[in-house]
Motif scaffolding. Sequence first.
Motif, PDB file in Angstrom:
ATOM      1  N   ILE A 131       1.370  -1.543  -0.002  1.00 37.60           N
ATOM      2  CA  ILE A 131      -0.099  -0.033   0.118  1.00 37.60           C
ATOM      3  C   ILE A 131       0.694   0.690   0.129  1.00 37.60           C
ATOM      4  N   GLN A 132       0.819   2.104  -0.869  1.00 36.12           N
ATOM      5  CA  GLN A 132       1.644   3.683  -0.503  1.00 36.12           C
ATOM      6  C   GLN A 132       1.296   4.259   0.116  1.00 36.12           C
ATOM      7  N   VAL A 133       2.205   5.450   0.914  1.00 40.19           N
ATOM      8  CA  VAL A 133       1.987   5.360   2.549  1.00 40.19           C
ATOM      9  C   VAL A 133       2.702   6.695   1.841  1.00 40.19           C
ATOM     10  N   CYS A 134       2.600   8.459   2.901  1.00 40.72           N
ATOM     11  CA  CYS A 134       2.958   9.492   2.213  1.00 40.72           C
ATOM     12  C   CYS A 134       2.831   9.764   2.761  1.00 40.72           C
ATOM     13  N   GLY A 135       3.426  10.938   3.175  1.00 42.06           N
ATOM     14  CA  GLY A 135       3.673  12.123   4.774  1.00 42.06           C
ATOM     15  C   GLY A 135       4.463  13.171   4.218  1.00 42.06           C
ATOM     16  N   ASP A 136       4.501  14.197   4.444  1.00 39.31           N
ATOM     17  CA  ASP A 136       5.495  15.529   4.696  1.00 39.31           C
ATOM     18  C   ASP A 136       6.986  15.500   5.665  1.00 39.31           C
ATOM     19  N   ILE A 137       6.997  14.335   6.273  1.00 33.25           N
ATOM     20  CA  ILE A 137       7.874  14.084   6.488  1.00 33.25           C
ATOM     21  C   ILE A 137       8.186  12.237   6.431  1.00 33.25           C
ATOM     22  N   LEU A 138       9.261  11.595   5.642  1.00 32.43           N
ATOM     23  CA  LEU A 138       9.435  10.159   5.429  1.00 32.43           C
ATOM     24  C   LEU A 138       8.302   9.252   6.501  1.00 32.43           C
ATOM     25  N   PRO A 139       7.565   8.652   6.371  1.00 32.69           N
ATOM     26  CA  PRO A 139       6.876   8.135   7.099  1.00 32.69           C
ATOM     27  C   PRO A 139       8.142   6.703   7.355  1.00 32.69           C
ATOM     28  N   SER A 140       6.921   6.254   8.883  1.00 34.86           N
ATOM     29  CA  SER A 140       8.142   5.105   9.498  1.00 34.86           C
ATOM     30  C   SER A 140       7.368   3.877   8.824  1.00 34.86           C
ATOM     31  N   ALA A 141       7.000   4.091   8.097  1.00 35.18           N
ATOM     32  CA  ALA A 141       6.579   2.446   7.214  1.00 35.18           C
ATOM     33  C   ALA A 141       7.744   2.672   5.936  1.00 35.18           C
ATOM     34  N   CYS A 142       8.313   3.995   5.579  1.00 39.34           N
ATOM     35  CA  CYS A 142       9.512   3.683   4.001  1.00 39.34           C
ATOM     36  C   CYS A 142      10.187   3.401   4.963  1.00 39.34           C
TER      37      CYS A 142
END
Length: 207
Positions: free
Chosen positions: A33-44
Amino acid sequence: MRAALRLGLLLLAGIGSGIAAPRIFCCHDESGIQVCGDILPSACYGRAYRELGQSGRTARIVDAPLTAAQRAEKAAEEQRRKEQERVLNEQRRKDQALLNTYGSEADIEVMRSRALRDLGAAIKAAEERIVEIRARRKKFENEAEFYKNRRLPGEVAKGLRDADYEIRAQESVIESKQKDQETVRLKYDEDLRRFRDIMRRAAAEHR
């Protein structure tokens, strides 16, 4: 859908603020699943991710960190590359040295003939020296005939020993020079082969 909606809201927030939008970081988590954030998500963390600009286009792609096995393979590949480069540079150096030594195939044959001629002359000189020594030894042999079954005088025994020693020494010289002859033939055969190969490659490059 929620990931796409969140991504759109993040981009719109940057546009509506009137200031430069922050980078948006997106990756696919372990479930795909694609995960996005304005800071790097922990999932990344530890995964490949993309940085999106204000337009929503990908500004940069960051690869996932290499595993220990991948780092080892990369190091081995780099070592292989360096070794290939070293071998290539060494071959270029040898090729240039060859071209500095010979201007044509005829030059190689001239130098081969000269080297073999010098060795042949050394062999001939040793053979002639053996003939002289054997002639001298013959005189001691004739004297020894008078002392059959008796102890030879010291001078006669020494003469025979010295002659035998000198003959063996000259025979050793001949054997060494004959080996040198074979070495010279192989050397100039190889020089000729390499020279022709260099000329063929040079001709092919200028076609």
